[in-house]
Design an enzyme around this catalytic site. Structure first.
Site, short mmCIF file in Angstrom:
data_model
loop_
_atom_site.label_atom_id
_atom_site.label_comp_id
_atom_site.label_asym_id
_atom_site.label_seq_id
_atom_site.Cartn_x
_atom_site.Cartn_y
_atom_site.Cartn_z
N ASP A 11 0.58 -1.60 0.12
CA ASP A 11 -0.23 -0.11 0.51
C ASP A 11 1.30 1.05 -0.02
OD1 ASP A 11 -2.40 -0.75 0.07
OD2 ASP A 11 -1.76 -1.88 2.54
N LYS A 53 -2.75 -8.48 -8.24
CA LYS A 53 -4.63 -7.56 -8.75
C LYS A 53 -4.42 -6.17 -9.26
CE LYS A 53 -8.50 -7.08 -5.68
NZ LYS A 53 -9.20 -7.54 -4.95
C1 LIG Z 1 -2.24 -3.22 -1.99
S1 LIG Z 1 -2.26 -4.97 -1.28
C2 LIG Z 1 -1.34 -6.36 -2.51
C3 LIG Z 1 -1.29 -6.98 -2.63
C4 LIG Z 1 -0.44 -8.18 -3.49
N1 LIG Z 1 0.47 -8.21 -3.16
C5 LIG Z 1 -1.39 -7.79 -5.00
O1 LIG Z 1 0.34 -7.79 -5.31
O2 LIG Z 1 -2.43 -8.14 -5.31
C6 LIG Z 1 -1.29 -4.73 0.15
C7 LIG Z 1 -1.71 -6.25 0.93
O3 LIG Z 1 -0.32 -5.77 1.73
C8 LIG Z 1 -1.21 -6.38 2.78
N2 LIG Z 1 0.00 -6.00 3.78
C9 LIG Z 1 -0.19 -4.17 4.62
N3 LIG Z 1 0.95 -4.13 5.66
C10 LIG Z 1 0.71 -5.00 5.81
C11 LIG Z 1 1.68 -5.80 7.12
N4 LIG Z 1 2.30 -4.78 8.32
N5 LIG Z 1 1.33 -6.98 7.56
C12 LIG Z 1 0.99 -7.68 6.67
N6 LIG Z 1 0.19 -8.01 5.48
C13 LIG Z 1 -0.33 -6.55 5.13
C14 LIG Z 1 -2.17 -5.80 3.17
O4 LIG Z 1 -3.43 -6.13 4.17
C15 LIG Z 1 -2.80 -5.88 1.18
O5 LIG Z 1 -3.65 -7.74 1.57
#
Ligand SMILES: C[S@@+](CC[C@H](N)C(=O)[O-])C[C@H]1O[C@@H](n2cnc3c(N)ncnc32)[C@H](O)[C@@H]1O
Length: 245
Positions: free
Chosen positions: A152, A223
């Site tokens: 993110d 995605k």
């Molecule tokens: C923007 S999404 C990207 C998901 C995937 N990598 C993609 O490219 O489709 C970022 C993901 O990171 C997870 N996330 C963010 N900070 C995190 C943390 N500290 N520990 C575990 N997951 C985390 C969020 O829940 C989210 O599912």
């Protein structure tokens, strides 16, 4: 300790914040708190698969070989989302043990569905904050590769402190990597890309990749990457290697 992996943890001294302070000063996290309600089909996959291949963040170092039932290079994906890329990469690399981390239960449930439907045997899943998981559950020098795809970006300046990838996180990942282990990062956010590059370059234990990668450097479209492509954002990929001491 709380059994909710997304709950604000105790502070560094082991003190739990009073409820009133938690509301006034919520802990800074790199993720949003989202509902964990599952669709019935995903709920079914969760019930059948979680005990066998999933665990919540806790304080114990994982015996990775015992968990996978074999010794193999270990790749850890942080923030796997719904896991479509995770599942594809696991099938393309059956010789790799893959741990997928996220806080988002519906996303992990979708990954469990993909694992079940495709009979994938080389993925294990941990739910919780990646920072706590790396600190508490992964032994130093035990990881061959990290993948962080489309973290993110938290684009507003006042939210930059929420970003997952910052100098401290690169240092933490570097300590968990074995020498010559690789961190692979991708983002579609130009300003975050610059910050990521500076942060990775500033980590004393990381340098440019000199050896062969311990895992594939190929990345199936995730995605979030698909969404980025549709709005015309350029994708930046970065890689660093854990230097030998
Ligand atoms: C923007 S999404 C990207 C998901 C995937 N990598 C993609 O490219 O489709 C970022 C993901 O990171 C997870 N996330 C963010 N900070 C995190 C943390 N500290 N520990 C575990 N997951 C985390 C969020 O829940 C989210 O599912």
């Amino acid at each position: 300790m709380s059994t909710d992996p997304t709950a604000a943890p105790d502070d560094a001294n082991g003190n739990t914040e009073p409820e009133s302070d938690k509301r006034l000063y919520p802990r800074v996290t790199s993720y949003r708190t989202r509902t964990g309600v599952l669709k019935p089909s995903r709920q079914g996959a969760w019930e059948r698969m979680w005990d066998e291949i999933g665990r919540n963040v806790d304080d114990d170092i994982i015996d990775v070989e015992a968990w996978f039932g074999r010794r193999a290079p270990l790749v850890v994906e942080i923030g796997c989302g719904t896991g479509t890329a995770t599942a594809e990469m696991a099938m393309a690399e059956p010789n790799v043990n893959l741990i997928a981390i996220d806080v988002y239960k519906p996303g992990l449930a979708k990954l469990l569905q993909l694992i079940e439907q495709n009979n994938i045997t080389n993925i294990r899943v941990i739910r919780g904050d990646a920072v706590a998981i790396l600190e508490n559950m992964l032994a130093p020098g035990s990881v061959d590769g990290f993948r962080v795809f489309f973290p993110d970006p938290w684009p507003k300046t006042r939210h930059h402190k929420r970003r997952l990838l910052k100098p401290e996180m690169f240092t933490l990942m570097a300590t968990r990597l074995r020498p010559r282990g690789v961190v692979h990062v991708a983002t579609d956010h130009a300003e975050y890309a610059q910050y990521i590059e500076e942060s990775g370059n500033s980590a004393p234990l990381l340098g440019i990749v000199t050896g062969p990668w311990p895992m594939s450097s190929e990345r199936p479209e995730t995605k979030f990457e698909g969404r980025a492509a549709r709005i015309g954002n350029a994708i930046s990929d970065f890689a660093w290697e854990r230097i030998t001491e």
